[in-house]
Design a protein around this motif. Structure first.
Motif, mmCIF file in Angstrom:
data_model
loop_
_atom_site.group_PDB
_atom_site.id
_atom_site.type_symbol
_atom_site.label_atom_id
_atom_site.label_comp_id
_atom_site.label_asym_id
_atom_site.label_seq_id
_atom_site.Cartn_x
_atom_site.Cartn_y
_atom_site.Cartn_z
ATOM 1 N N ALA A 661 23.619 18.892 -26.368
ATOM 2 C CA ALA A 661 24.346 17.663 -26.031
ATOM 3 C C ALA A 661 25.497 17.438 -27.010
ATOM 4 C CB ALA A 661 23.405 16.466 -26.048
ATOM 5 N N ASN A 662 26.673 17.182 -26.473
ATOM 6 C CA ASN A 662 27.798 16.792 -27.311
ATOM 7 C C ASN A 662 27.690 15.315 -27.662
ATOM 8 O OD1 ASN A 662 29.242 19.180 -25.553
ATOM 9 N ND2 ASN A 662 30.095 18.991 -27.618
ATOM 10 N N ILE A 663 28.227 14.957 -28.808
ATOM 11 C CA ILE A 663 28.231 13.554 -29.226
ATOM 12 C C ILE A 663 29.480 12.889 -28.651
ATOM 13 C CG2 ILE A 663 28.337 11.978 -31.184
ATOM 14 C CD1 ILE A 663 26.825 14.092 -32.814
ATOM 15 N N LEU A 664 29.279 11.833 -27.868
ATOM 16 C CA LEU A 664 30.402 11.123 -27.251
ATOM 17 C C LEU A 664 30.993 10.095 -28.214
ATOM 18 C CD1 LEU A 664 32.033 10.808 -24.617
ATOM 19 C CD2 LEU A 664 30.372 9.068 -23.905
ATOM 20 N N HIS A 740 37.525 14.722 -28.090
ATOM 21 C CA HIS A 740 36.925 15.706 -27.182
ATOM 22 C C HIS A 740 36.864 17.031 -27.924
ATOM 23 C CE1 HIS A 740 37.122 18.638 -23.702
ATOM 24 N NE2 HIS A 740 36.015 17.942 -23.465
ATOM 25 N N ILE A 741 35.652 17.410 -28.328
ATOM 26 C CA ILE A 741 35.475 18.521 -29.272
ATOM 27 C C ILE A 741 36.049 19.854 -28.754
ATOM 28 C CG2 ILE A 741 33.764 19.866 -30.558
ATOM 29 C CD1 ILE A 741 34.291 16.978 -31.596
ATOM 30 N N LEU A 755 35.340 15.118 -18.571
ATOM 31 C CA LEU A 755 35.548 16.539 -18.885
ATOM 32 C C LEU A 755 34.217 17.215 -19.218
ATOM 33 C CD1 LEU A 755 38.842 16.497 -21.016
ATOM 34 C CD2 LEU A 755 38.541 17.295 -18.660
ATOM 35 N N TYR A 756 33.378 16.523 -20.002
ATOM 36 C CA TYR A 756 32.064 17.080 -20.324
ATOM 37 C C TYR A 756 31.217 17.253 -19.054
ATOM 38 C CZ TYR A 756 32.694 16.474 -25.397
ATOM 39 O OH TYR A 756 33.112 16.576 -26.700
ATOM 40 N N ARG A 761 27.773 19.325 -19.380
ATOM 41 C CA ARG A 761 27.309 19.143 -20.752
ATOM 42 C C ARG A 761 26.651 17.769 -20.898
ATOM 43 N NH1 ARG A 761 29.532 22.900 -24.360
ATOM 44 N NH2 ARG A 761 27.853 22.129 -25.680
ATOM 45 N N PRO A 762 25.379 17.691 -21.329
ATOM 46 C CA PRO A 762 24.773 16.377 -21.601
ATOM 47 C C PRO A 762 25.433 15.741 -22.819
ATOM 48 C CG PRO A 762 23.334 18.126 -22.376
ATOM 49 C CD PRO A 762 24.482 18.805 -21.663
ATOM 50 N N LEU A 763 25.291 14.421 -22.926
ATOM 51 C CA LEU A 763 25.949 13.689 -24.007
ATOM 52 C C LEU A 763 24.948 12.834 -24.772
ATOM 53 C CD1 LEU A 763 29.172 12.562 -22.103
ATOM 54 C CD2 LEU A 763 28.963 14.425 -23.763
#
Length: 890
Positions: A661-664, A740-741, A755-756, A761-763
């Motif tokens: 999961a990316n960090i939003l 946005h990484i 975009l994720y 991609r989960p957040l």
């Protein structure tokens, strides 16, 4: 075994010529043990369990746990609570009805009967959050604002009219009537509820949940009630019990009396500060002590109203003589009042002098020590003594994000006047919101202060936008009868509407020259309001400091016009003879206020509430067809079919673990639901603003986020879009932005989330303490869900938002062992893994794997904040409403 307890507890009560059946606590206690020293609020829960005991959702051991609570003033047991009724306002009511309409279609598509989606308990929706202060300071302001409101919200009101016809036990109080909490206090609340069952009357305590945090105000009348998210309220009205842990109860002892010149607002700001410091999140607060004998019910309601601000589930005042006197004043039927007295005494719910229940912990306040106060600049618990306001304001200016190069103070021409606008200018002075506009003593005090000010020749400063928005029509009746309305009008406090207005962010635009000057010179200005909420970005997007104050102090600051003025020692203005006039010169005495309050009469309440559901001519002409399902309009920008139940299977899929999961966003402490889902102004260049313009909506017709809650497209774009939110992934940036990484670009949080989503991609959201404090705003959780966030990891949560996240299928985890976003040195480029979600249990410790941007890996232990087995069931179904739909199909 359980059901026999219910049968053995059945009893009858004769009041006048009527007989009521009820379930006797004293009879139940013959088997369970004495509950004599239980707090009265827990006795209400005990009765609720006794009445609903069924051997399944409620068993005898639940009641025993409440009795045994007295041993340690604590109990670790989940109970199923069933409130008697549900209260809504329109900001939260519209999305709730949207959900119900969508649920009907989901049930239909899965082969069920749409009429199963119908309230099983009474629901009252009061339209009070939509009136905006467009016009002010003139006699036409009220009629003009109501006309604009009806035009602006025509589609929403048509939708509510449809709901009124489509659903059973669903009443709507039309716009222009009053604030839901004051209508509840003055008219809807009964203290003891009764209904006909099988030809016989059954009596029980009046209880409710509401879709507004300040539902707690009704606790001043001895009615147990609190705010829940709209999704929880929908489940409750559809027969689903409220799952809760038996709460700790903090006792707050009040002694003495308020000193001369001190108001109920000063008292509640002091209580709020004390309780927030003590720590009462997730707990009941119950007030006791001999000071209650002289505390008017309106003052009790003021204190109970602000329970969300001090963090408690509710602030309860037991029934006593003061309760009966208020019910008499407000025109309740004498038979109902007699029932309240007889039932409360019979059930041990009556407050006697010297009552000392057992409490988990206690605080004490001698009311004679309370000082004149405000709260600000951005939190209701940050009380500031009146003399210290200039220093507190300067402290806000000196905060890092407010530091700026000073520009020359602009000179402005407005309404044939020329003046200089400076830092500290009070640009909004609003007598608003349910907190104080239910209280005759502070409103009469404001009117008396206005009278004395006018008689001395004082005027409001020309840059101050002034407004009066009472909670019910009774207020304007008694202000007029007391002869005070003309003086308020002369100072610009003309009636602008009966509704929430400034407190919810409906303060409307400032005059164009004022707005231009604030922007041009980047001024730090202030709003003073008699409300309960002053969170960042809530009142007006250009006003960085917001101060809660009593109605007479609101008037005083309109005269002074600047937060830098010390109202204790500096003059408000100059009288007709050129002499300085100080606040103490025009502050009304307690005797003057008491004399004015005597003008409040029972016939006012009977007159104004005789046609409370009728509405004006415009409301009555709104015509909709009768249909069991709603006909969604494809081009609507207000009411859209929500996606929550699309392609929903009849049985839930297994919960999937979270990988990569990316960090939003990384957020700090005290992030409110206002930060997560703002209610007020929609910026032209925001994702929501762009969407509305793309759909042909002019900027002048944007309305507010609150009014657009029936449209998920607007609301998901507005999630994390507050102009004052600070994402720690970006340095020194305010507003709803993130990094946005994958691209390394700064962009709107919504745009990054989309975009994720394209990459599947989960957040995750990372946060500090008190995450989700503030309003019971279900869109703060709904929007989080729609952005693709699957997990929130915070240091601590406020009760309602934690529950709402679960209700939308988002897992809330809590850092433990002293770990925080800071100790972990999170920057936002990390990836988050959460495993073991299929076998998760309430309160379980769960490992979270953090993979840093440089490849380092760290595992931390977090605590699952799904607190009860019922909440876990909701989570496994993907949300509470999904669970309810599936239950209907069985």
């Amino acid at each position: 075994m359980s059901l026999s307890l219910k049968t053995e507890s059945a009893a009858t009560l004769h009041v006048g010529d009527k007989q009521y059946n009820y379930f006797s606590l004293s009879r139940a206690e013959q088997k369970l043990g004495s509950g004599e020293r239980l707090p009265k609020s827990l006795k209400v829960l005990l009765e609720n369990l006794l009445r609903h005991i069924d051997g399944k959702s409620v068993v005898e051991a639940d009641l025993q746990a409440i009795i045994d609570w007295q041993k340690n003033a604590h109990a670790d047991r989940e109970i199923a609570y069933r409130p008697a009724r549900v209260l809504m306002q329109d900001f939260t009511g519209v999305p709730a009805v949207v959900d119900l309409a969508a649920m009907r279609e989901a049930v239909q598509s899965l082969g069920g009967n749409v009429n199963q989606v119908n309230p099983l308990s009474p629901v009252d929706l009061v339209i009070d959050h939509s009136v905006m202060v467009d016009e002010f300071g003139n006699q036409q302001a009220f009629s003009d604002n109501v006309e604009i409101e009806m035009q602006r919200n025509h589609e929403r009101y048509l939708f509510l009219r449809w709901g009124q016809k489509a659903f059973n036990r669903f009443r709507v109080v039309p716009p222009g009537t009053g604030i839901c909490h004051q209508v509840n206090l003055e008219y809807l609340g009964k203290a003891v509820w009764y209904e006909e069952v099988g030809g016989q009357l059954v009596a029980y305590p009046d209880t409710l949940v509401g879709t507004d945090s300040h539902t707690t105000m009704i606790n001043g009348l001895g009615v147990l009630g609190w705010g829940v998210g709209g999704i929880e309220a929908e489940a409750a009205m559809l027969g689903q019990p409220v799952s809760m842990l038996i709460p700790d109860v903090v006792g707050f002892k009040l002694t003495g009396k308020l000193a001369e010149g001190i108001t109920a607002t000063d008292l509640v700001l002091t209580v709020t500060q004390m309780l927030r410091k003590h720590g009462v999140v997730g707990k009941f607060v119950e007030f006791y002590g001999d000071g209650l004998a002289d505390l008017p019910l309106a003052d009790r309601a003021t204190i109970a109203n602000m329970a969300p601000e001090y963090g408690a589930t509710c602030g309860f005042f037991p029934v006593d003589e003061i309760t009966l006197a208020y019910m008499t004043l407000t025109g309740r039927h004498q038979d109902e009042i007699a029932l309240v007295e007889s039932y409360s005494k019979q059930q041990g719910l009556w407050r006697y002098q010297g009552d000392e229940p057992i409490f988990t912990s206690t605080l004490e306040l001698d009311m004679g020590t309370v000082e004149s106060s405000l709260a600000g600049p951005k939190r209701p618990q940050d009380r500031v003594e009146l003399s210290q306001v200039p220093q507190a304001f300067q402290g806000a200016v000196d905060l890092e994000l407010n530091k700026k190069d000073k520009h020359a103070h602009p000179r402005i021409k407005y309404h044939d006047q020329e003046f200089e606008l400076t830092d500290g200018a009070v640009v909004i002075a609003a007598i608003t919101s349910c907190t104080n506009t239910s209280n005759p003593s502070v409103l009469m005090a404001a009117g008396l202060l206005a009278k004395k000010a006018v008689e001395k020749g004082l005027i409001r400063q020309p840059w101050v936008k002034t407004s009066l928005a009472p909670g019910s029509k009774v207020v304007t009746d008694y202000l007029a009868l007391a002869g005070l309305s003309p003086y308020l009008d002369q100072l610009g406090f003309n009636l602008v509407g009966y509704g929430c207005t400034t407190c919810i962010g409906n303060s409307g635009p400032l005059p164009a020259p004022i707005e231009d000057a604030i922007k041009q010179s980047d001024l730090t200005v202030g709003a003073v309001l008699s409300g309960n909420r002053n969170f960042e970005g809530r009142i007006h997007p250009l006003v960085k400091t917001n101060w809660l104050a009593s109605p007479p102090l609101v008037v005083a600051y309109a005269l002074a016009g600047n937060m830098h003025i010390n109202l204790k020692t500096e003059p408000l203005g100059i009288d007709k003879q050129g002499n300085p006039v100080y606040l103490k010169d025009i502050w009304p005495s307690s005797a003057e206020i008491a004399l004015a309050v005597e003008k409040v009469k029972t016939d006012m309440f009977r007159k104004e509430y005789s046609a409370v559901f009728d509405g004006d001519e415009i409301w009555q002409t709104l015509s909709v067809e009768s249909s069991s399902t709603y006909h969604w309009q494809k081009d609507s920008t207000y009411i859209r079919h929500p996606p929550f139940f699309e392609n929903m299977p009849a049985t839930p899929k297994p919960v999937a673990d979270i990988h990569g999961a990316n960090i939003l966003a990384i957020l700090g402490d005290s992030v409110t639901t206002d930060h997560i889902s703002p209610a007020g102004n929609i910026k032209k260049d925001s994702p929501a603003g762009r969407y509305l313009q793309e759909h042909g909506v002019a900027v002048t017709d944007f309305n507010s986020y609150g009014s657009r809650r029936g449209n998920h497209e607007v609301m998901m774009r507005g999630t994390f879009a507050n102009i004052r939110i600070r994402n720690e992934m970006l340095s020194g940036v305010e507003g709803g932005y993130t990094l946005h990484i994958p691209t390394g670009q700064q962009m709107a949080i919504f745009d990054a989330a989309m975009l994720y989503q394209q990459q599947n991609r989960p957040l995750a959201i990372i946060a500090g303490k008190e995450y989700g404090s503030g309003s019971s705003r279900d869109w703060a959780a709904k929007g989080t869900n729609l952005l693709g966030v699957r997990v929130v990891i915070a240091e601590s949560y406020e009760r309602i938002h934690r529950s709402n996240l679960i209700g939308m299928g988002v897992v809330p985890l809590e850092f433990s062992g002293g770990e925080t976003r800071k100790t972990l040195k999170l920057k936002g480029d990390e990836l988050i893994d959460v495993t073991g979600l299929q076998s998760l249990t309430p309160g379980q410790n769960i490992n979270v794997k953090i993979t840093y941007g440089n490849g380092d890996v760290k595992e931390v232990v977090t605590r699952c904040r799904i607190d009860t087995a019922t909440e876990m069931e909701y989570y496994r179904h993907g949300g509470i409403l999904h669970y309810v739909i599936r239950q209907m199909l069985h």
